[in-house]
Design an enzyme around this catalytic site. Structure first.
Site, short mmCIF file in Angstrom:
data_model
loop_
_atom_site.label_atom_id
_atom_site.label_comp_id
_atom_site.label_asym_id
_atom_site.label_seq_id
_atom_site.Cartn_x
_atom_site.Cartn_y
_atom_site.Cartn_z
N SER A 1 -22.49 10.36 17.77
CA SER A 1 -21.15 10.06 18.27
C SER A 1 -20.93 8.60 18.68
O SER A 1 -19.78 8.17 18.79
CB SER A 1 -20.86 10.94 19.48
N SER B 1 -26.96 11.07 18.97
CA SER B 1 -25.77 10.23 18.98
C SER B 1 -26.02 8.73 19.09
O SER B 1 -25.11 7.94 18.91
CB SER B 1 -24.85 10.65 20.13
N LYS C 1 -20.05 2.13 25.30
CA LYS C 1 -19.43 3.31 24.71
C LYS C 1 -18.35 3.78 25.69
O LYS C 1 -18.57 3.74 26.91
CB LYS C 1 -20.50 4.38 24.49
#
Lengths: 490, 95
Positions: free
Chosen positions: A141, A165, A66
């Protein structure tokens, strides 16, 4: 995932992954790819294997991170304009541990800017599309990481989970997503959001891989003072009791009840599984309710016991979360000021303008909302009514979970009230977007581990996930249980 | 709860944002909705409940200072700054 003894090479695995990343470019999964660097690292691994040198447990396995994990390969943007220029000189501890075992980062995945969001639509680089339906969101997210695994570009990817997330995008794209007990994996070198709930975790195709990743990345890090002594790689039961007594000397209630839970946790089934009555509301999608019911049936057939739980305080968890987390965001994100690193506004003529303009131009609207809400709940006159009250409510939520885990080993719930929604459906209504997190945030407030497991698809081909939740430090047992559920389902 | 333009200006100042009038209007409406939602906490009785700021109730751990090798150095850190000169980070005139 080890490839040393298989009939392939690190180079072909990494170049395959890079080709697939290119092929699925229209999903907007990656913010940047490190083609040259990744292929170079693969060649070195292949050379070592050829020379019969010792290689790690993940030798040659490509993975994605990420884009809020720092490392010198590529810029760490956190999907924001303000960090877009940041080329970090340091590497996150978790990434370093994976690389030390021979895993190879192929690229950095998209996210909601600073991990603020539940759809990856708040990214400065545009949304990531759902793996099963390009008109729908990937969740967030950590949307990019979830889709990278769902489309088989990489066998695993890292994520961060502050309020869902990892679990929500895992559920939206049909993969496993694990958020460990708070403090299990070092947060050093990861862009901070809310320090009291932020967790590092993983996306993968099965619980076995997540187990391996956990055993590699768990443990204390002198660079993150909130990390727990490594309980994951020791005998769960014995160590949980010891670690619990050592690190919680000032809260006997939590410590004792936790130890009691750990000791009563059987390493092998049958287990007692709790189902939260309060989550069965009108807003719960009927396909998700049906998937939960059929999982309950399957668990009972496999010999597990089901208990129904009343947890009335959990309905306040989302309000608590959207007070505590913005407060911590306002504090953590005050460091991004255009002075020492990142973006500086070109038309700032005074020092105050450097701060004001760099931050206004560099943050996305959702970043600004959260920072301003945080400053609101912390400001004099509102502190007691909002921030203090929320932290008191958090104690009640923790106690409610402790009570629940005196009646059951694990809790099974939906991850979110609905499957992946349409792009743009919730972007104009921040509160509607926040309601996505209603079933995922409660355990972050209590520091508990949660695993999203893919269980079904609805008639439109959208993935449905459920989440398993355990007491603190039950991570190993939770993953073992998920392995057994997977076997029973096969 | 109504969020006035004076309050928006105050929050923007606390947050170090210089916002356009349009942005202030949009944010004002959003903030009002969000604060409306989180205000439901009023219903919950938290009298005499201890707050939890950190789930593992950690406390400060002290140790002696020691000099350890780092992953980067002065040049590496200064290279991150948008503007630097003679080992200093450059900013517009302060006084």
């Amino acid at each position: 995932m080890k490839i040393a003894d298989k009939n392939t090479s690190a180079y072909s695995l990494v170049s395959d992954a890079l080709e697939k990343a290119e092929k699925y470019k229209d999903y907007n999964i990656f913010i940047s790819l490190d083609k040259e660097g990744a292929l170079q690292k693969a060649k070195i691994i292949d050379e070592k294997i050829k020379n019969k040198e010792k290689v790690g447990r993940l030798a040659g396995v490509p993975f994605a991170i990420k884009d809020n994990f720092l490392s010198p390969a590529g810029n760490t943007t956190a999907a924001s304009k303000i960090l877009e220029p940041l080329k970090s000189p340091i590497t996150a501890t978790s990434v370093k541990k994976l690389e030390d075992e021979g895993a190879i980062v192929i690229g950095r995945t998209n996210l909601d800017s600073f991990a603020h969001g539940s759809s990856t639509e708040n990214s400065y680089f545009g949304p990531t599309l759902n793996a099963h339906d390009k008109t729908r969101v990937s969740g967030g997210s950590s949307g990019g990481s979830a889709v990278a695994v769902a489309l088989d570009i990489v066998p695993f990817a890292t994520g961060t989970d502050t309020g869902g997330s990892i679990r929500q995008p895992a559920s939206f794209n049909g993969v496993y997503g694990f958020k460990p007990t708070y403090g299990t994996i070092s947060r050093y070198g990861v862009v901070a959001m809310a320090s009291s709930t932020d967790c590092i975790g993983f996306f993968a195709k099965n619980p076995e891989d997540i187990d391996l990743l956990m055993s590699i990345t768990s443990g204390q890090d002198p660079k993150d003072m909130t990390t727990l002594p490594d309980y994951y790689n020791k005998d769960g039961r014995e160590n949980a009791a010891v670690a619990g007594a050592a690190s919680e000397p000032h809260d006997d209630a939590i410590s004792e009840s936790h130890n009691a839970t750990s000791e009563s946790l059987p390493t092998a089934g049958p287990h007692t599984i709790g189902i939260i009555n309060d989550f069965d509301t009108d807003s719960l999608d009927s396909d998700i309710r049906a998937a939960l019911d059929s999982q309950i049936d399957a668990l009972q057939k496999a010999g597990h016991k089901i208990v129904r739980l009343d947890m009335p305080t959990l309905k306040y968890a989302l309000a608590v979360y959207y007070i505590v987390v913005p407060a911590e965001i306002a504090s953590n994100l005050s460091r991004h000021d255009g002075i020492r690193y990142g973006y500086r506004s070109k038309d700032a003529r005074t020092l105050d303008e450097v701060y004001g303009k760099s931050r206004s131009e560099g943050f996305m609207p959702e970043n600004k909302r959260r920072i301003m809400i945080g400053n609101f709940v912390l400001s004099s006159g509102f502190y007691d009514a909002y921030y203090l009250k929320a932290e008191q409510a958090r104690t009640l939520i923790i106690k409610e979970y402790e009570k629940a885990f005196s009646k059951c080993d694990f809790i099974l719930t939906p991850v979110s009230p609905n499957p992946a929604f349409k792009l743009g459906e919730k972007t104009s209504d921040p509160v509607a977007m926040y309601l996505e997190d209603v079933m995922s945030v409660p355990l972050n407030l209590a520091g508990l581990p949660g695993l999203a497991i893919p269980v079904a698809k609805n008639k439109d081909g959208l993935s449905i996930g459920l989440q398993l939740v355990g007491p603190r430090r039950s991570d190993k047992a939770l993953l073992e249980f998920a392995k057994s559920i997977k076997k029973e389902g096969e | 709860m109504k969020i006035t333009s004076v309050e928006i200006d105050h929050l923007a100042e606390l947050s170090n944002f210089s916002l356009s009038e349009q942005e202030k209007q949009n944010l004002g409406q959003d903030l009002e909705n969000i604060i409306g939602y989180i205000s439901q906490l009023d219903e919950l009785d938290t009298k005499d409940v201890e707050p939890t700021y950190q789930v593992f109730e950690m406390e400060n751990v002290w140790r002696e200072d020691e000099i350890l090798p780092q992953e980067t150095d002065r040049d590496g850190l200064l290279a991150l700054a948008p503007d630097a000169q003679d080992y200093q980070i450059k900013v517009p005139k302060v006084l």
